[in-house]
Design a protein around this motif. Sequence first.
Motif, PDB file in Angstrom:
ATOM      1  N   THR A 166      10.334   5.903  -2.318  1.00  0.00           N
ATOM      2  CA  THR A 166       9.737   7.227  -2.476  1.00  0.00           C
ATOM      3  C   THR A 166       8.236   7.058  -2.632  1.00  0.00           C
ATOM      4  OG1 THR A 166      11.738   8.007  -3.601  1.00  0.00           O
ATOM      5  CG2 THR A 166       9.768   9.347  -3.863  1.00  0.00           C
ATOM      6  N   LYS A 167       7.481   7.915  -1.935  1.00  0.00           N
ATOM      7  CA  LYS A 167       6.025   7.794  -1.949  1.00  0.00           C
ATOM      8  C   LYS A 167       5.400   9.179  -1.835  1.00  0.00           C
ATOM      9  CE  LYS A 167       2.470   5.081   0.387  1.00  0.00           C
ATOM     10  NZ  LYS A 167       2.186   4.150   1.474  1.00  0.00           N
ATOM     11  N   PHE A 168       4.237   9.374  -2.481  1.00  0.00           N
ATOM     12  CA  PHE A 168       3.509  10.641  -2.433  1.00  0.00           C
ATOM     13  C   PHE A 168       2.433  10.594  -1.348  1.00  0.00           C
ATOM     14  CE2 PHE A 168      -0.138  13.270  -3.687  1.00  0.00           C
ATOM     15  CZ  PHE A 168       0.473  14.513  -3.730  1.00  0.00           C
ATOM     16  N   PHE A 169       2.303  11.700  -0.623  1.00  0.00           N
ATOM     17  CA  PHE A 169       1.304  11.821   0.437  1.00  0.00           C
ATOM     18  C   PHE A 169       0.579  13.152   0.317  1.00  0.00           C
ATOM     19  CE2 PHE A 169       4.609   9.087   2.034  1.00  0.00           C
ATOM     20  CZ  PHE A 169       3.934   8.083   2.699  1.00  0.00           C
ATOM     21  N   THR A 170      -0.692  13.155   0.731  1.00  0.00           N
ATOM     22  CA  THR A 170      -1.433  14.410   0.836  1.00  0.00           C
ATOM     23  C   THR A 170      -1.528  14.840   2.296  1.00  0.00           C
ATOM     24  OG1 THR A 170      -3.525  13.198   0.882  1.00  0.00           O
ATOM     25  CG2 THR A 170      -2.798  14.059  -1.265  1.00  0.00           C
ATOM     26  N   SER A 171      -1.037  14.017   3.199  1.00  0.00           N
ATOM     27  CA  SER A 171      -1.038  14.320   4.632  1.00  0.00           C
ATOM     28  C   SER A 171       0.403  14.396   5.130  1.00  0.00           C
ATOM     29  CB  SER A 171      -1.790  13.235   5.405  1.00  0.00           C
ATOM     30  OG  SER A 171      -1.460  13.265   6.776  1.00  0.00           O
ATOM     31  N   GLU A 172       0.774  15.521   5.715  1.00  0.00           N
ATOM     32  CA  GLU A 172       2.119  15.667   6.271  1.00  0.00           C
ATOM     33  C   GLU A 172       2.342  14.664   7.394  1.00  0.00           C
ATOM     34  OE1 GLU A 172       5.125  19.037   8.128  1.00  0.00           O
ATOM     35  OE2 GLU A 172       2.965  19.369   8.236  1.00  0.00           O
ATOM     36  N   THR A 173       1.335  14.467   8.227  1.00  0.00           N
ATOM     37  CA  THR A 173       1.445  13.531   9.349  1.00  0.00           C
ATOM     38  C   THR A 173       1.736  12.121   8.846  1.00  0.00           C
ATOM     39  OG1 THR A 173      -0.070  14.869  10.658  1.00  0.00           O
ATOM     40  CG2 THR A 173       0.241  12.585  11.364  1.00  0.00           C
ATOM     41  N   GLU A 174       0.990  11.674   7.840  1.00  0.00           N
ATOM     42  CA  GLU A 174       1.211  10.332   7.285  1.00  0.00           C
ATOM     43  C   GLU A 174       2.598  10.222   6.633  1.00  0.00           C
ATOM     44  OE1 GLU A 174      -2.033   9.247   4.715  1.00  0.00           O
ATOM     45  OE2 GLU A 174      -3.494   9.474   6.328  1.00  0.00           O
ATOM     46  N   ALA A 175       3.016  11.277   5.968  1.00  0.00           N
ATOM     47  CA  ALA A 175       4.344  11.281   5.333  1.00  0.00           C
ATOM     48  C   ALA A 175       5.431  11.123   6.368  1.00  0.00           C
ATOM     49  CB  ALA A 175       4.541  12.572   4.539  1.00  0.00           C
ATOM     50  N   LEU A 176       5.352  11.888   7.457  1.00  0.00           N
ATOM     51  CA  LEU A 176       6.351  11.807   8.518  1.00  0.00           C
ATOM     52  C   LEU A 176       6.323  10.445   9.212  1.00  0.00           C
ATOM     53  CD1 LEU A 176       5.983  15.409   9.951  1.00  0.00           C
ATOM     54  CD2 LEU A 176       7.930  14.501   8.657  1.00  0.00           C
ATOM     55  N   GLU A 177       5.133   9.889   9.427  1.00  0.00           N
ATOM     56  CA  GLU A 177       5.031   8.558  10.041  1.00  0.00           C
ATOM     57  C   GLU A 177       5.710   7.509   9.156  1.00  0.00           C
ATOM     58  OE1 GLU A 177       0.839   8.003  10.670  1.00  0.00           O
ATOM     59  OE2 GLU A 177       0.831   9.267  12.476  1.00  0.00           O
ATOM     60  N   TRP A 178       5.490   7.587   7.851  1.00  0.00           N
ATOM     61  CA  TRP A 178       6.096   6.645   6.914  1.00  0.00           C
ATOM     62  C   TRP A 178       7.621   6.763   6.947  1.00  0.00           C
ATOM     63  CZ3 TRP A 178       8.687   7.400   2.104  1.00  0.00           C
ATOM     64  CH2 TRP A 178       8.872   6.246   1.347  1.00  0.00           C
ATOM     65  N   LEU A 179       8.122   7.992   7.065  1.00  0.00           N
ATOM     66  CA  LEU A 179       9.571   8.188   7.080  1.00  0.00           C
ATOM     67  C   LEU A 179      10.223   7.577   8.309  1.00  0.00           C
ATOM     68  CD1 LEU A 179       9.900  11.848   5.772  1.00  0.00           C
ATOM     69  CD2 LEU A 179      10.533   9.750   4.563  1.00  0.00           C
ATOM     70  N   VAL A 180       9.581   7.680   9.455  1.00  0.00           N
ATOM     71  CA  VAL A 180      10.203   7.191  10.681  1.00  0.00           C
ATOM     72  C   VAL A 180       9.954   5.711  10.950  1.00  0.00           C
ATOM     73  CG1 VAL A 180      10.252   9.452  11.791  1.00  0.00           C
ATOM     74  CG2 VAL A 180       8.317   7.947  12.198  1.00  0.00           C
ATOM     75  N   GLU A 181       9.020   5.101  10.226  1.00  0.00           N
ATOM     76  CA  GLU A 181       8.718   3.689  10.488  1.00  0.00           C
ATOM     77  C   GLU A 181       9.798   2.750   9.977  1.00  0.00           C
ATOM     78  OE1 GLU A 181       5.935   2.292   6.703  1.00  0.00           O
ATOM     79  OE2 GLU A 181       4.987   3.024   8.507  1.00  0.00           O
ATOM     80  N   ALA A 182      10.620   3.226   9.073  1.00  0.00           N
ATOM     81  CA  ALA A 182      11.652   2.357   8.500  1.00  0.00           C
ATOM     82  C   ALA A 182      12.785   2.110   9.460  1.00  0.00           C
ATOM     83  CB  ALA A 182      12.182   2.974   7.225  1.00  0.00           C
TER      84      ALA A 182
END
Length: 127
Positions: free
Chosen positions: A111-127
């Motif tokens: 679980t991680k906090f983001f201020t950017s939706e784009t970065e959050a979505l990229e982190w989710l799909v990189e796994a």
Amino acid sequence: MDHPATPQDHQQVTFELELEEPGILRLTWPRGAKIKEPDAQRAMDRVNELCGEERHPMIVDMATTDDVTRGARSVFAKPCQANRIALWGSSPVDRVIANFFLGIMKPPCPTKFFTSETEALEWLVEA
């Protein structure tokens, strides 16, 4: 028969939960939400129901959330069908709520906090 309001009464907080392409859950809390344990439990029950046997990454839009109670945080710390959670917010309050949760509670999955939706979505799909 109507009953007088008591301190235990709680106005349910509505939320939106969708399973978007490419298989990412999106949980959105409304502006000014004060999330209590029953709200958190309803949301997590809905996540598990929507996912069935499959596990999915989830983005939680917590922008403009006012408060998350201790009881709600304890529900969010239990395992569910989300296998990765991105907390997305923009205000200093969002950051404080997320950092408090991440620092005090042990999240059930990465679980991680983001201020950017784009970065959050990229982190989710990189796994």
